[in-house]
Structures are given as C-alpha cells and as structure tokens.
Design an enzyme around this catalytic site. Structure first.
Site, PDB file in Angstrom:
ATOM      1  N   TYR A 162       0.938  -1.200   0.186  1.00 34.66           N
ATOM      2  CA  TYR A 162      -0.245   0.395  -0.330  1.00 34.66           C
ATOM      3  C   TYR A 162       0.857   1.618   0.115  1.00 34.66           C
ATOM      4  CZ  TYR A 162      -3.717  -2.964   1.031  1.00 34.66           C
ATOM      5  OH  TYR A 162      -4.709  -4.454   0.285  1.00 34.66           O
ATOM      6  N   TYR A 447      -9.068  -4.585  10.873  1.00 40.81           N
ATOM      7  CA  TYR A 447     -10.109  -4.564  11.131  1.00 40.81           C
ATOM      8  C   TYR A 447      -9.992  -5.005   8.578  1.00 40.81           C
ATOM      9  CZ  TYR A 447      -8.210  -0.121   9.825  1.00 40.81           C
ATOM     10  OH  TYR A 447      -7.756   0.832   9.535  1.00 40.81           O
TER      11      TYR A 447
HETATM   12  C1  LIG Z   1      -2.672  -8.199  -3.483  1.00 38.84           C
HETATM   13  C2  LIG Z   1      -3.482  -8.122  -3.985  1.00 38.84           C
HETATM   14  C3  LIG Z   1      -5.459  -7.711  -4.305  1.00 38.84           C
HETATM   15  C4  LIG Z   1      -3.348  -7.920  -5.723  1.00 38.84           C
HETATM   16  O1  LIG Z   1      -3.485  -7.753  -7.241  1.00 38.84           O
HETATM   17  P1  LIG Z   1      -3.865  -7.802  -8.486  1.00 38.84           P
HETATM   18  O2  LIG Z   1      -4.705  -7.204  -8.828  1.00 38.84           O
HETATM   19  O3  LIG Z   1      -2.949  -8.623  -8.649  1.00 38.84           O
HETATM   20  O4  LIG Z   1      -2.573  -5.898  -8.027  1.00 38.84           O
HETATM   21  P2  LIG Z   1      -2.394  -4.749  -8.864  1.00 38.84           P
HETATM   22  O5  LIG Z   1      -2.421  -6.466 -10.318  1.00 38.84           O
HETATM   23  O6  LIG Z   1      -3.181  -3.593  -9.421  1.00 38.84           O
HETATM   24  O7  LIG Z   1      -1.089  -4.506  -8.951  1.00 38.84           O
HETATM   25  C5  LIG Z   1      -0.575  -3.686  -8.040  1.00 38.84           C
HETATM   26  C6  LIG Z   1       0.654  -2.897  -7.917  1.00 38.84           C
HETATM   27  O8  LIG Z   1       0.209  -3.664  -6.466  1.00 38.84           O
HETATM   28  C7  LIG Z   1       2.002  -4.900  -6.692  1.00 38.84           C
HETATM   29  N1  LIG Z   1       1.462  -5.858  -6.264  1.00 38.84           N
HETATM   30  C8  LIG Z   1       0.620  -6.332  -6.726  1.00 38.84           C
HETATM   31  N2  LIG Z   1       0.352  -7.720  -5.320  1.00 38.84           N
HETATM   32  C9  LIG Z   1       2.119  -7.435  -4.468  1.00 38.84           C
HETATM   33  C10 LIG Z   1       2.266  -8.155  -3.781  1.00 38.84           C
HETATM   34  N3  LIG Z   1       2.042  -9.771  -3.435  1.00 38.84           N
HETATM   35  N4  LIG Z   1       3.537  -7.351  -3.648  1.00 38.84           N
HETATM   36  C11 LIG Z   1       4.372  -6.147  -3.632  1.00 38.84           C
HETATM   37  N5  LIG Z   1       3.633  -5.635  -5.078  1.00 38.84           N
HETATM   38  C12 LIG Z   1       2.573  -6.160  -5.159  1.00 38.84           C
HETATM   39  C13 LIG Z   1       2.096  -4.743  -8.807  1.00 38.84           C
HETATM   40  O9  LIG Z   1       3.284  -4.939  -8.522  1.00 38.84           O
HETATM   41  C14 LIG Z   1       1.968  -3.066  -9.161  1.00 38.84           C
HETATM   42  O10 LIG Z   1       2.030  -2.623  -9.153  1.00 38.84           O
HETATM   43  P3  LIG Z   1       2.681  -1.183  -9.309  1.00 38.84           P
HETATM   44  O11 LIG Z   1       1.438  -1.096 -10.129  1.00 38.84           O
HETATM   45  O12 LIG Z   1       3.407   0.008  -8.302  1.00 38.84           O
HETATM   46  O13 LIG Z   1       3.742  -1.144 -11.085  1.00 38.84           O
HETATM   47  C15 LIG Z   1      -4.109 -10.022  -4.469  1.00 38.84           C
HETATM   48  O14 LIG Z   1      -2.637 -10.024  -5.000  1.00 38.84           O
HETATM   49  C16 LIG Z   1      -4.650 -10.219  -3.639  1.00 38.84           C
HETATM   50  O15 LIG Z   1      -5.923 -10.551  -3.523  1.00 38.84           O
HETATM   51  N6  LIG Z   1      -4.129 -10.803  -2.570  1.00 38.84           N
HETATM   52  C17 LIG Z   1      -4.356 -12.201  -1.817  1.00 38.84           C
HETATM   53  C18 LIG Z   1      -5.865 -11.745  -0.799  1.00 38.84           C
HETATM   54  C19 LIG Z   1      -4.483  -9.951  -0.385  1.00 38.84           C
HETATM   55  O16 LIG Z   1      -3.623 -10.103   0.616  1.00 38.84           O
HETATM   56  N7  LIG Z   1      -5.226  -8.747  -0.152  1.00 38.84           N
HETATM   57  C20 LIG Z   1      -4.533  -7.992   0.347  1.00 38.84           C
HETATM   58  C21 LIG Z   1      -5.033  -7.438   2.048  1.00 38.84           C
HETATM   59  S1  LIG Z   1      -4.880  -6.641   2.986  1.00 38.84           S
END
Ligand SMILES: CC(C)(COP(=O)(O)OP(=O)(O)OC[C@H]1O[C@@H](n2cnc3c(N)ncnc32)[C@H](O)[C@@H]1OP(=O)(O)O)[C@@H](O)C(=O)NCCC(=O)NCCS
Length: 447
Positions: A162, A447
């Site tokens: 984030y 949360y």
């Molecule tokens: C984390 C999650 C929401 C990312 O979704 P996503 O659609 O693949 O993410 P995006 O493609 O929009 O990526 C956005 C940015 O985050 C980065 N990113 C995404 N997942 C990442 C991870 N696990 N670690 C580090 N960076 C990550 C991407 O490289 C991208 O970077 P940039 O836009 O600055 O180049 C997804 O992998 C997920 O659902 N994970 C499991 C549940 C979870 O942990 N949710 C978060 C709860 S707090």
C-alpha cells in the site's frame, strides 16, 4: 444506512459515502479492459457470492448459510464493491472485492477524524497483476476524497502493498510472550478487585469501556458491529466458545474499569506449564491495567502468557521484575493515508510550537503542494497553502504523503524518517518535537 452506523463528528456523512457510486475514473479504466466495477447490493443475492470471493481470497473455506447471514447482518455499514468479468464461467461472482466505510480515527490530543476504512481487498488468482487492485484502491481513495474524508486507513496482509498509494504504517503493534515463571510482579497492587464474569457480560463491558477508552489513544477506531462477539465467543456461529474465560476489574468504589478475555492451553507433558493467550485486555485506568496484568502474570499452573496488538510502549515492561522475561515482537499494523492535509493536521494536537513549510509529494495528487503549518504554544495547528512569502524562519520539510502519514499519529519521529532518508529538512529536531506525541499510538484489533 443502518442503526449500527455511527453519527460522524464532522461534515462527512457515512450514509452518503455508503450510497455513493464507484469512482467514474476507475470504472472507465476497468470497463476498457472488459470489466464491470460496481457497488454490490448488500441485501441482495450478489452479497453471498461477493463474500465467498473475499473468503477465498484470504484462503478461507466456503462459509455456511448461517455464517453468511450473520456476516450480512453485522457488516451492513460497509460499502461492498466488486469487479465482475462477464466472460467468466461464474459471472455472478466478482473477480475482485473491496469494502469500505467511514469510521472515527482518534488522533493525538483526543479528537477524532472521519476516515475511510478499507478492508476485504482481494483479486482472484485468475485475474492478478493486471492492475485491478490499483484501479480499485485509487477508486476508493477518490470516492473517499470526494465524500470529504480527510484520511483513509487499513490493516494489511502484506507490508509491500500500500505504500505506492500513499499509505504508511502509523501505529505499530507489539506481540508479547512472557515467561511468567521468571517474571515476578513489581507493579502496583490496586485496592479494587478482579472477578470472573460471563462471556456475555464481558462483551458488554468491552463495548462500553472501549467506546470511552479509544478516545485517549491515537490510532484507535470504533469496533465494528459484532466485533466484540468475536473476542468473547458470543456469536451464534462461534467455535470453541467454551474455551474463553473473562475477568473484570472494579475499583474500590465498585466502578468497573477494565475487562479481559483469555484462553488457556494445557500442557499435557507438564501440568504446571499451561499457556495463556490474552485475547483482549482493556483498562481505562492505571489501576485496572495493573490489576488485570497482575492477574495474568501470577496465574498458577501457567508458564507462558501471550498477547498481541499491544502498544510498542506498554507500562507492563516496568511492572516485571525481569524485563527479559518478555519477548516482544513489533510489526506494522495501522496504516493511514492523509487525503486532506489541512483537515488532518488541524484535527490533531502537536507536541510543541513551530512553523514549517511542508513540501508534499503525492503519487495520486490528492495532497501535492506546499503547505504552511503554524503550531501555537497549545499545540494547535493551522494550515494554509504556502505561497512564496512564507516566513523565512519556517522550517522546510520535504516529504512524501506516505511519510507525513507515517508521522501523523506520533508513532515515528520525523528525525528518524530524516535519518532514514525519507524526509529532507534543515531542522529535524524541531520537526520531531512538534510532530511528536507523548504516548505511542495503538490500534488494538484488526479490521
Ligand atoms: C494483493 C492483491 C490484492 C493484488 O491484486 P492485483 O490486482 O494483482 O494487483 P495489481 O495488479 O493492481 O498491482 C498493483 C501494484 O501492486 C503490486 N503488487 C501486487 N501484489 C503485490 C504483492 N503481493 N507484493 C508486492 N507488490 C504487489 C504490483 O506490482 C503493482 O505495482 P505497480 O502498480 O506499482 O507497478 C492480490 O494479489 C490478492 O488478492 N492477494 C491475496 C489477498 C490479500 O492479501 N489482499 C490484501 C489484503 S490487505
């Protein structure tokens, strides 16, 4: 809008935010890739599928109908949003989810500001790394800013996600493991009394005492409906509820000032070495704090006491004869993201007077610019756009919105951020004194 929604203390109306459409910019971006970004009808049939995707996203099992009904009831204050792929075989289930609501965040000095709490962020493994999470997060932040929320906040599964949107850990949390066989009590022995209470009584006490106590701790927010039931095992669908025990502390006048819930795990190899997990300890006076922690440190047949989501500066450390009896692990916990510099900084109280020009960089543009912060002797700040005639003596601070957010609750010193190369300033000590606060911020749950 439901009864469980709290009235906001500021101009932000939680009901307006709840009813707002998704951000049109993010909706159009996702639509250009064939995806439909929309708010889910909380009372309709879509909600169960949305909830199922959230559970799967966090690696959970499918929920029963009873669980779905219970969650639907207690989450009626949350705006649930999904991204849908009409070409997928299960087109009624979203491929991405997010939930948000307006909640009061306590800031240094005891005021609260309405903040957009974000949760349930998931993107299906089939649709990951295509920018869907970015589109949703930027969309929620834009919607929150449009509703007038000066702040957004969340707790995270991974620390790496984030910062790119301007969030930063502003309240850390500490997990304690205490070897109570070597930790004798040297703290005060209050003259009130500790008594067992039922789990239902504990739930009521947690609710009423936390509503008062949270206002004196920066970083805290109100518990969501049903949240205390999770700690006390009083939900209809609770598992192993009978393992939870509860005690309360009443002072010498009979006023109940604290409550704690805990579970015990026996040690079958050595009956004198059970372990205790303190699920939640809530104290609104120093006496209640001392009495309840003493209860745990002095339990018979127990070798280890564990507790999580504590402050990084617990008085408990100074109540143990042997500080090394406690192993403390610190982790990032409450993330905040300032959306409105003026409203956010004017809401908190500062540690010392001073004048500063904040040159803020914001990757999403919400707060970009130069801001003049003047703090008077009472710690009250006023903020205006800094034009070229800002006073020459104002201390320059150049930083990103993530760094300003990190320092906002007083959880990290500006001097520390400067030493880490995250902030540039000519007077880190003055900035640290002004932005500092005398108690560490804390958020006592997820949360
Ligand atoms: C984390 C999650 C929401 C990312 O979704 P996503 O659609 O693949 O993410 P995006 O493609 O929009 O990526 C956005 C940015 O985050 C980065 N990113 C995404 N997942 C990442 C991870 N696990 N670690 C580090 N960076 C990550 C991407 O490289 C991208 O970077 P940039 O836009 O600055 O180049 C997804 O992998 C997920 O659902 N994970 C499991 C549940 C979870 O942990 N949710 C978060 C709860 S707090």
């Amino acid at each position: 809008m439901t009864d469980s929604m709290q009235a906001s203390t500021s101009a932000v109306d939680p009901a307006d935010f709840f009813a707002a459409p998704v951000d049109p910019g993010s909706r159009d971006r996702l639509a250009a890739t064939g995806l439909d970004y929309r708010v889910v009808d909380h009372d309709g049939s879509d909600f169960a599928a949305w909830l199922g995707v959230v559970g799967r996203g966090f690696l959970g099992e499918e929920r029963t109908d009873t669980q779905v009904a219970a969650i639907r009831e207690r989450s009626a204050h949350r705006r649930s949003t999904g991204v849908y792929d009409s070409t997928a075989p299960m087109a009624d289930a979203p491929v991405a989810t997010i939930a948000s609501w307006i909640a009061d965040l306590t800031v240094p000095g005891g005021a609260v500001i309405p903040s957009c709490a974000i949760s349930a962020v998931t993107v299906s493994p089939t649709h990951r790394r295509r920018g869907i999470a970015r589109a949703m997060l930027e969309g929620e932040l834009a919607a929150a800013a449009a509703a007038g929320a000066p702040m957004a906040m969340l707790t995270v599964s991974e620390s790496t996600l984030y910062g790119r949107y301007g969030f930063a850990p502003a309240a850390l949390s500490a997990e304690w493991r205490i070897d109570v066989k070597r930790a004798s009590w040297i703290g005060p022995i209050p003259d009130g009394r500790v008594d067992f209470v039922t789990r239902e009584q504990a739930r009521e006490l947690l609710g009423t005492i936390h509503d008062r106590r949270r206002l004196s701790t920066a970083g805290e927010i109100p518990m969501q409906p049903g949240g205390w039931d999770g700690y006390t095992g009083t939900r209809p669908d609770a598992e192993k509820a009978g393992s939870k025990r509860a005690v309360r502390y009443a002072d010498a006048d009979g006023e109940v000032r604290g409550v704690a819930v805990y579970t015990v795990t026996e040690n079958h190899d050595d009956f004198t070495k059970a372990s205790v997990h303190v699920g939640y300890l809530l104290a609104e006076t120093d006496d209640a704090y001392a009495a309840l922690w003493r209860f745990f440190v002095e339990l018979d047949l127990v070798a280890e006491v564990r507790a999580g989501e504590l402050s990084v500066d617990e008085p408990l450390r100074w109540m143990l004869s042997d500080q090394r009896a406690a192993t403390v692990t610190v982790m990032d916990h409450q993330y905040v993201r300032i959306l409105d510099v003026k409203a956010a900084l004017e809401a908190r109280t500062f540690g010392a007077a001073g004048e500063f020009v904040l040159d803020v960089a914001d990757p999403l543009g919400h707060t970009t610019g130069r801001w003049l912060l003047r703090v008077d002797g009472e710690g009250r700040g006023t903020v205006s756009r800094a034009d070229d005639d800002a006073p020459a003596w104002a201390v320059p601070i150049a930083l990103g919105i993530a760094e300003l957010s990190a320092a906002y609750l007083g959880g990290v010193s500006i001097a520390t951020l400067a030493a880490a190369g995250r902030v540039k300033t000519t007077d880190a000590a003055a900035a640290a004194r002004t932005f500092g606060w005398h108690t560490a911020p804390r958020l006592s749950f997820w949360y």
